[in-house]
Design a protein around this motif. Structure first.
Motif, PDB file in Angstrom:
ATOM      1  N   TYR A   1       0.840  -1.201   0.000  1.00 41.55           N
ATOM      2  CA  TYR A   1       0.000   0.000   0.000  1.00 41.55           C
ATOM      3  C   TYR A   1       0.868   1.242   0.000  1.00 41.55           C
ATOM      4  N   ASN A   2       0.270   2.344  -0.405  1.00 42.85           N
ATOM      5  CA  ASN A   2       0.890   3.656  -0.265  1.00 42.85           C
ATOM      6  C   ASN A   2      -0.134   4.605   0.329  1.00 42.85           C
ATOM      7  N   ASP A   3       0.295   5.366   1.314  1.00 43.69           N
ATOM      8  CA  ASP A   3      -0.549   6.435   1.851  1.00 43.69           C
ATOM      9  C   ASP A   3       0.377   7.516   2.399  1.00 43.69           C
ATOM     10  N   PRO A   4       0.316   8.732   1.862  1.00 44.75           N
ATOM     11  CA  PRO A   4       1.219   9.789   2.322  1.00 44.75           C
ATOM     12  C   PRO A   4       1.030  10.174   3.782  1.00 44.75           C
ATOM     13  N   TYR A   5      -0.120   9.795   4.369  1.00 43.02           N
ATOM     14  CA  TYR A   5      -0.413  10.173   5.749  1.00 43.02           C
ATOM     15  C   TYR A   5      -0.289   9.014   6.736  1.00 43.02           C
ATOM     16  N   VAL A   6      -0.102   7.805   6.219  1.00 40.84           N
ATOM     17  CA  VAL A   6      -0.024   6.623   7.090  1.00 40.84           C
ATOM     18  C   VAL A   6       1.229   5.835   6.720  1.00 40.84           C
ATOM     19  N   PRO A   7       2.391   6.200   7.272  1.00 41.06           N
ATOM     20  CA  PRO A   7       3.642   5.530   6.898  1.00 41.06           C
ATOM     21  C   PRO A   7       3.706   4.067   7.317  1.00 41.06           C
ATOM     22  N   LYS A   8       2.984   3.726   8.384  1.00 40.99           N
ATOM     23  CA  LYS A   8       2.954   2.334   8.863  1.00 40.99           C
ATOM     24  C   LYS A   8       1.549   2.021   9.322  1.00 40.99           C
ATOM     25  N   LEU A   9       1.079   0.818   9.012  1.00 40.54           N
ATOM     26  CA  LEU A   9      -0.263   0.437   9.452  1.00 40.54           C
ATOM     27  C   LEU A   9      -0.239   0.128  10.945  1.00 40.54           C
TER      28      LEU A   9
ATOM     29  N   THR B   1      -8.485   5.446  -1.616  1.00 42.36           N
ATOM     30  CA  THR B   1      -8.663   6.761  -0.984  1.00 42.36           C
ATOM     31  C   THR B   1      -8.053   7.819  -1.888  1.00 42.36           C
ATOM     32  N   ASP B   2      -8.850   8.771  -2.294  1.00 43.48           N
ATOM     33  CA  ASP B   2      -8.447   9.728  -3.325  1.00 43.48           C
ATOM     34  C   ASP B   2      -7.762  10.966  -2.741  1.00 43.48           C
ATOM     35  N   HIS B   3      -6.608  10.775  -2.096  1.00 38.33           N
ATOM     36  CA  HIS B   3      -5.865  11.902  -1.543  1.00 38.33           C
ATOM     37  C   HIS B   3      -5.513  12.912  -2.626  1.00 38.33           C
ATOM     38  N   ASP B   4      -5.574  14.184  -2.293  1.00 37.90           N
ATOM     39  CA  ASP B   4      -5.183  15.231  -3.240  1.00 37.90           C
ATOM     40  C   ASP B   4      -3.686  15.200  -3.532  1.00 37.90           C
ATOM     41  N   ASP B   5      -2.899  14.610  -2.627  1.00 43.54           N
ATOM     42  CA  ASP B   5      -1.446  14.554  -2.802  1.00 43.54           C
ATOM     43  C   ASP B   5      -1.031  13.671  -3.981  1.00 43.54           C
ATOM     44  N   TYR B   6      -1.885  12.770  -4.403  1.00 38.80           N
ATOM     45  CA  TYR B   6      -1.494  11.849  -5.464  1.00 38.80           C
ATOM     46  C   TYR B   6      -1.357  12.573  -6.806  1.00 38.80           C
ATOM     47  N   ASP B   7      -0.308  12.215  -7.528  1.00 40.04           N
ATOM     48  CA  ASP B   7      -0.106  12.709  -8.888  1.00 40.04           C
ATOM     49  C   ASP B   7      -0.773  11.692  -9.823  1.00 40.04           C
ATOM     50  N   TYR B   8      -2.034  11.948 -10.145  1.00 37.81           N
ATOM     51  CA  TYR B   8      -2.828  10.971 -10.891  1.00 37.81           C
ATOM     52  C   TYR B   8      -2.305  10.780 -12.315  1.00 37.81           C
ATOM     53  N   THR B   9      -1.779  11.824 -12.901  1.00 35.25           N
ATOM     54  CA  THR B   9      -1.208  11.701 -14.243  1.00 35.25           C
ATOM     55  C   THR B   9       0.004  10.769 -14.223  1.00 35.25           C
ATOM     56  N   PHE B  10       0.856  10.951 -13.233  1.00 42.08           N
ATOM     57  CA  PHE B  10       2.060  10.121 -13.077  1.00 42.08           C
ATOM     58  C   PHE B  10       1.678   8.665 -12.835  1.00 42.08           C
ATOM     59  N   ILE B  11       0.694   8.444 -11.976  1.00 43.59           N
ATOM     60  CA  ILE B  11       0.272   7.078 -11.652  1.00 43.59           C
ATOM     61  C   ILE B  11      -0.298   6.388 -12.884  1.00 43.59           C
ATOM     62  N   ARG B  12      -1.178   7.088 -13.593  1.00 46.84           N
ATOM     63  CA  ARG B  12      -1.797   6.477 -14.781  1.00 46.84           C
ATOM     64  C   ARG B  12      -0.751   6.155 -15.850  1.00 46.84           C
ATOM     65  N   LYS B  13       0.237   7.029 -15.977  1.00 49.72           N
ATOM     66  CA  LYS B  13       1.257   6.839 -17.006  1.00 49.72           C
ATOM     67  C   LYS B  13       2.064   5.564 -16.781  1.00 49.72           C
ATOM     68  N   HIS B  14       2.322   5.215 -15.513  1.00 52.26           N
ATOM     69  CA  HIS B  14       3.243   4.123 -15.220  1.00 52.26           C
ATOM     70  C   HIS B  14       2.567   2.841 -14.713  1.00 52.26           C
ATOM     71  N   ALA B  15       1.265   2.908 -14.399  1.00 49.29           N
ATOM     72  CA  ALA B  15       0.569   1.707 -13.918  1.00 49.29           C
ATOM     73  C   ALA B  15       0.113   0.840 -15.090  1.00 49.29           C
ATOM     74  N   ARG B  16       0.151  -0.475 -14.886  1.00 50.26           N
ATOM     75  CA  ARG B  16      -0.369  -1.392 -15.912  1.00 50.26           C
ATOM     76  C   ARG B  16      -1.888  -1.292 -15.983  1.00 50.26           C
ATOM     77  N   LEU B  17      -2.514  -1.512 -14.838  1.00 54.21           N
ATOM     78  CA  LEU B  17      -3.971  -1.456 -14.733  1.00 54.21           C
ATOM     79  C   LEU B  17      -4.332  -0.666 -13.478  1.00 54.21           C
ATOM     80  N   ILE B  18      -5.430   0.092 -13.557  1.00 49.23           N
ATOM     81  CA  ILE B  18      -5.891   0.876 -12.407  1.00 49.23           C
ATOM     82  C   ILE B  18      -7.358   0.567 -12.165  1.00 49.23           C
TER      83      ILE B  18
END
Length: 457
Positions: free
Chosen positions: A382-390, A420-437
């Motif tokens: 997982y990735n979450d900019p606000y939760v470094p560890k579960l 979770t749709d955090h505003d911090d996410y760079d959605y363009t960057f993620i879409r460019k490099h992800a296989r499937l979303i």
């Protein structure tokens, strides 16, 4: 009536000492509100880790800046403690403790009861006690009131008199004051603050209501007095049940419309152009936070006492509880369509907080998603900019850390699941490099990035 008069004078003059039990998402903003309005506040918590952090001016809640805590400490308006004997120093005691459900989905009142029993040991005459924790109608009068009326202490007066007789009991509205005033915090919401959200107040007696209204009038713009604690308790539940039922409706329609090849988010956007009779609610991967997934079942439980079944509440709960399972089924479909089995697939979950732009994980549907996907043989990060560890929760004990979102790491995953749709996410960057979303929040479409490798759930 001298206790009432003395307490009202202390409140009016800003001399009342406020004790707040529970330094969490409700208690800490309340602390700041009182302290910034000139009141001395003592913050109580059983978590020994929180006390030194607070007294050093450090916040452990993302949306509350440490500077705000440092400022009230500098003004000598706040101190935190785990020493509950200091409750005797307080003129008003406000209870902000958790009210979860137990494993049978019934109210777990142990925190409220333990807190009330602690207050009872230190109760003195002339104090106001307010419960803010969301609960079923009757809690204030059925649990708190009997305990405080039988408080066993001697010398419980604002002006101690060694010659005064030992009281057999305390009379509510005369010797002490009791009310329910539900919290209405919305973590991360920048449009509303503690002071701008109207405050419902239900006192056990007219004097209780009058004093509680006077107290909250010092920190909020609008108080809403009601006839009893039961009305206040029921109003809070209605607010959350209203959201739960309407979110369940759009979650159910999402599944139906997906089969019809209709975009639920486009439907909602069209419907909300109606200027009357419609309020937009949006689907998601499941309900999170303390309020909506839990509080409605407090009324369901209490209604059984009156031989009533709360069909809407239970059906809404059933629909909303199903949503993580639906998301997992969609993940399986998307992977299958791209010649990949769920077993052995690598999946990255974006966001484990229950809502965007906060670090609050209470009842987060992401935790259920991790469990379900692992059960089906997937490898989960997982990735979450606000939760470094579960952190451990009552139900889950995942030993996981947030992975870094880099081009080379994103490409490693068979599926990126946005929970979770955090505003911090760079959605363009993620879409460019992800296989499937797999997008459960319609975030990529909002950004104009919904074509190609982006699918909805």
């Amino acid at each position: 009536m001298h206790f009432k008069k003395e307490l009202l004078e202390k409140i009016e003059n800003g001399k009342a000492v406020i004790g707040i039990i529970g330094m969490g998402y409700v208690g800490l903003p309340l602390t700041l509100a009182f302290a910034n309005n000139g009141f001395e506040v003592i913050g109580f918590d059983v978590d020994e880790n929180k006390i030194p952090l607070l007294n050093e001016g450090k916040s452990y809640i993302k949306h509350i800046d440490s500077k705000l805590i440092k400022d009230i400490i500098k003004k000598k308006k706040f101190k935190a403690t785990s020493d509950f004997s200091k409750l005797k120093e307080c003129d008003a005691v406000i209870i902000c403790v958790p009210t979860p459900l137990d494993e049978h989905r019934e109210p777990d009142m142990k925190y409220v009861k333990a807190t009330a029993e602690t207050i009872q040991k230190h109760l003195r005459k002339g104090q106001l006690i307010t419960l803010e924790s969301t609960t079923y109608p009757g809690t204030t009068e059925e649990i708190l009131l009997p305990l405080f009326e039988s408080a066993p202490h001697v010398q419980n007066t604002l002006t101690p008199n060694p010659k005064s007789p030992v009281p057999d009991s305390y009379t509510v509205g005369k010797d002490f004051f009791l009310a329910f005033s539900p919290e209405r915090e919305d973590p991360g919401n920048k449009d509303f603050t503690t002071s701008t959200i109207p405050k419902i107040v239900g006192g056990v007696t007219e004097s209780c209501r009058e004093i509680t209204v006077a107290l909250y009038n010092k920190i909020v713009k609008t108080t809403v007095p009601v006839s009893s604690p039961r009305v206040a308790e029921a109003a809070k539940l209605l607010e959350n049940i209203y959201r739960s039922v309407n979110i369940a409706l759009v979650n159910e329609l999402k599944v139906v419309f997906e089969k019809m090849n209709i975009d639920i988010w486009e439907v909602i956007d069209a419907a909300k152009t109606k200027p009357f009779g419609f309020q937009a609610f949006y689907p998601g991967p499941g309900l999170g936070g303390h309020c909506i997934p839990i509080d409605p079942f407090y009324l369901t439980w209490k209604a059984r006492e009156y031989e009533i079944n709360t069909k809407f509440i239970e059906l809404a709960g059933e629909v909303n509880t199903f949503q993580p399972y639906y998301v997992v089924e969609r993940a399986i479909e998307v992977l299958n369509e791209n010649y990949k089995a769920i077993k052995g697939s690598k999946i990255l979950i974006l966001g484990v907080a229950y809502k965007k732009n906060v670090d609050d994980m209470r009842e987060s549907p992401s935790l259920k998603l991790i469990e379900l996907l692992r059960e089906r043989g997937a490898e989960i990060d997982y990735n979450d900019p606000y939760v470094p560890k579960l952190p451990p929760t009552r139900k889950y004990k995942f030993d996981m850390h947030s992975v870094e979102l880099r081009k080379d790491t994103i490409k490693l995953y068979d599926l990126v699941l946005l929970a979770t749709d955090h505003d911090d996410y760079d959605y363009t960057f993620i879409r460019k490099h992800a296989r499937l979303i797999l997008d459960t929040r319609n975030a990529f479409k909002i950004k104009g990035l919904h074509e190609g490798n982006v699918f909805k759930a």
